[in-house]
Design an enzyme around this catalytic site. Structure first.
Site, PDB file in Angstrom:
ATOM      1  N   PRO A  98      14.656 -11.822 -54.219  1.00 50.96           N
ATOM      2  CG  PRO A  98      15.106 -11.356 -51.217  1.00 50.96           C
ATOM      3  CD  PRO A  98      14.528 -10.567 -52.346  1.00 50.96           C
ATOM      4  CE  LYS A  99      16.322 -20.592 -55.491  1.00 52.29           C
ATOM      5  NZ  LYS A  99      16.506 -21.648 -54.103  1.00 52.29           N
TER       6      LYS A  99
END
Length: 561
Positions: A128-129
């Protein structure tokens, strides 16, 4: 693939992504184009300075990204050979050098760009960013020595004092090693679903706290760390994750998964977007295991990692025109005509501002940049004006006092919209329900000079319709049959078609003369009619233009008149 070839490939990918995003170039004169570019560039610089220097986010990430993309597009249209002079991180420069520069991430714009990037790579992992603030962490003999804010990627601020108060940062490694890490400080959230709640300003909160000289115990406890880079770590990605977890950096391994293709990448992107996470995130990051040696890292987008953002929930739209639509009752609604934008895979080219009052509050003009979203995931909605164009475009703004439920029964300057709305209502399901007749038909008859008032069509004949360009004999006969069928409609339906103020049908008993004779007190005596409605009904049936319509219908032999 050699490093130069990889860089060439990544450059071509970046260009193709920009082309895929870009719309057609605006049809502007050179001077106007330069003014628009300068205005947008100045605003972007203000956003950059506020965020990177002051830790204050004045605009959402997705709108910011779109603004930068639009700026790049306009520059490519009107000054393709001129280099971009702005640096997003210019005001973030600090005094402490990063041992290894922060590289940043190129943002892939669509599925095709992701597919292209993945097709030439092996051993790719997805994370995930995390929506936080980037830092460098330096350990000496196992103890946290220094934490440096990202700054401009080369030089940052010393955040060490605050970092030592954060329990979410490992202060002492289990081994006396020297270590350099890069990661994201994030604000802890409980069961945060990004698709439902958005970013909640989490990134700005962390940036603001870290820019303070002191953190309270509660504030420090609210900050976590996600390590996304170990510049001098093992070549093998799983080994890096395993070792980081042993040292206490467990988020990296927990939220990393190997992927083989875009299907798996899309799965994790959708999953993390719609399932609980302990932090805000704005997309995913794709990492190739193989990367350049740390000595070659630069403040630019690397070939071994890219970002794929979540679908935008807000779009930055460029206003082309502003229309003022006048409805049957005189209500003025403003409509924006936009350069088409994609929002949730829908092409949006128009959005309603709402009432004239709201338009005056927002003062939206052609050339402005506005934020739009989808209400209920269906209806385009104007959120706010992001950037106002200069100079302001002059508009012909209708005067609200000139339009009301009893105005524009005939063509007059400024009355075209309201009369057309009255005719559309008259032939629609709420009125006479005339088949094959709608707004476009009425507009054609008006433009042909055959209609100048609400009931002029009652006397149309074959010869007059034959003079309309493009209206064939068969269509003309069908139109005439539909118009003539109105004469057989009942009195109650005609009242609705004329636009009588809403009231129960049992309050409209008797013929036209009976209703026209009632005053306000007589209407008040009817069941279910209050003072406001009584005044409206009295005004309607006593209006000279409405009385003239009644006389026209009486002469035409319409039942009830």
């Amino acid at each position: 693939m050699t490093l130069p070839m990889r860089l060439l490939f990544f450059f071509l990918l970046s260009v193709s992504s920009l082309i895929a995003w870009a719309q057609e170039c605006p049809d502007w004169e050179a001077d106007h184009a330069q003014a628009q570019i300068a205005t947008l560039a100045q605003q972007v610089h203000l956003w950059d300075d506020s965020y990177h220097r002051l830790g204050q986010s004045l605009i959402s990430d997705e709108l910011y990204d779109q603004a930068r993309q639009r700026l790049a597009q306009w520059r490519s249209c009107f000054a393709p050979s001129a280099p971009a002079k702005d640096n997003p991180l210019a005001s973030a420069r600090g005094t402490i050098a990063h041992p290894t520069p922060h590289t940043g991430l190129e943002k892939l714009l669509d599925d095709n760009a992701v597919q292209t990037w993945l097709s030439s790579r092996q051993e790719v992992w997805i994370q995930p960013k995390v929506d936080g603030v980037a830092v460098t962490l330096v350990y000496r003999k196992g103890r946290l020595s220094r934490v440096i804010s990202r700054g401009d990627g080369r030089l940052g601020q010393d955040w060490s004092a605050s970092a030592r108060r954060i329990p979410g940062i490992v202060q002492q490694l289990p081994e006396p090693v020297d270590l350099l890490l890069q990661g994201e400080l994030y604000w802890r959230l409980n069961d945060h679903v990004q698709a439902a709640k958005g970013g909640l300003g989490a990134r700005s909160k962390v940036a603001g706290l870290m820019n303070r000289r002191q953190l309270s115990e509660a504030e420090a406890a609210g900050i976590g760390l996600f390590v996304w880079a170990w510049p001098h770590g093992p070549e093998d990605f799983p080994k890096r994750l395993s070792q980081l977890a042993q040292w206490g950096f467990t988020d990296s391994r927990r939220y990393s998964h190997p992927i083989k293709d875009i299907t798996e990448a899309a799965h994790w992107r959708s999953y993390w977007h719609s399932h609980p996470l302990p932090f805000a995130s704005d997309g995913v990051v794709l990492h190739q295991s193989q990367r350049a040696p740390a000595e070659r890292w630069r403040v630019s987008s690397p070939y071994w990692a890219v970002a794929w953002k979540y679908p935008v929930v807000k779009a930055l739209a460029h206003v082309r025109k502003v229309h003022f639509k006048i409805g049957r009752t005189g209500r003025i609604t403003s409509i924006l005509e936009l350069e088409p934008v994609l929002l949730d895979d829908r092409k949006i080219s128009r959005v309603s501002v709402g009432s004239l009052k709201r338009w005056r509050e927002l003062d939206v003009r052609p050339g402005d940049q506005v934020s739009i979203s989808l209400a209920g995931q269906v209806i385009p909605r104007l959120d706010h004006v992001v950037l106002r164009s200069q100079p302001r475009v002059e508009l012909q703004i209708p005067q609200a006092n000139n339009f009301h439920p009893l105005s524009c029964w005939k063509l007059a300057p400024g009355c075209e919209e309201q009369l057309l709305a009255r005719l559309t209502w008259l032939s629609g399901a709420q009125g006479l329900a005339l088949p094959h007749i709608g707004r476009e038909t009425w507009n054609t008859l008006i433009q042909a000079g055959l209609i100048g008032g609400l009931l002029d069509w009652l006397t149309l004949d074959e010869a007059e319709l034959a003079n309309i360009d493009g209206l064939g004999e068969r269509s003309s006969a069908r139109l005439l049959d539909s118009l003539r069928s109105a004469r057989q409609r009942p009195f109650a339906q005609w009242l609705m078609a004329l636009g009588v103020p809403p009231t129960a049908r049992n309050n409209l008993q008797g013929g036209w003369q009976t209703l026209a004779a009632k005053d306000t007190q007589a209407w008040l005596a009817e069941d279910g009619i209050g003072p406001g409605r009584a005044a409206q009904l009295s005004a309607f049936f006593r209006d000279p233009q409405v009385l003239a319509l009644g006389e026209t219908l009486r002469a035409a032999g319409i039942d009830g008149f």
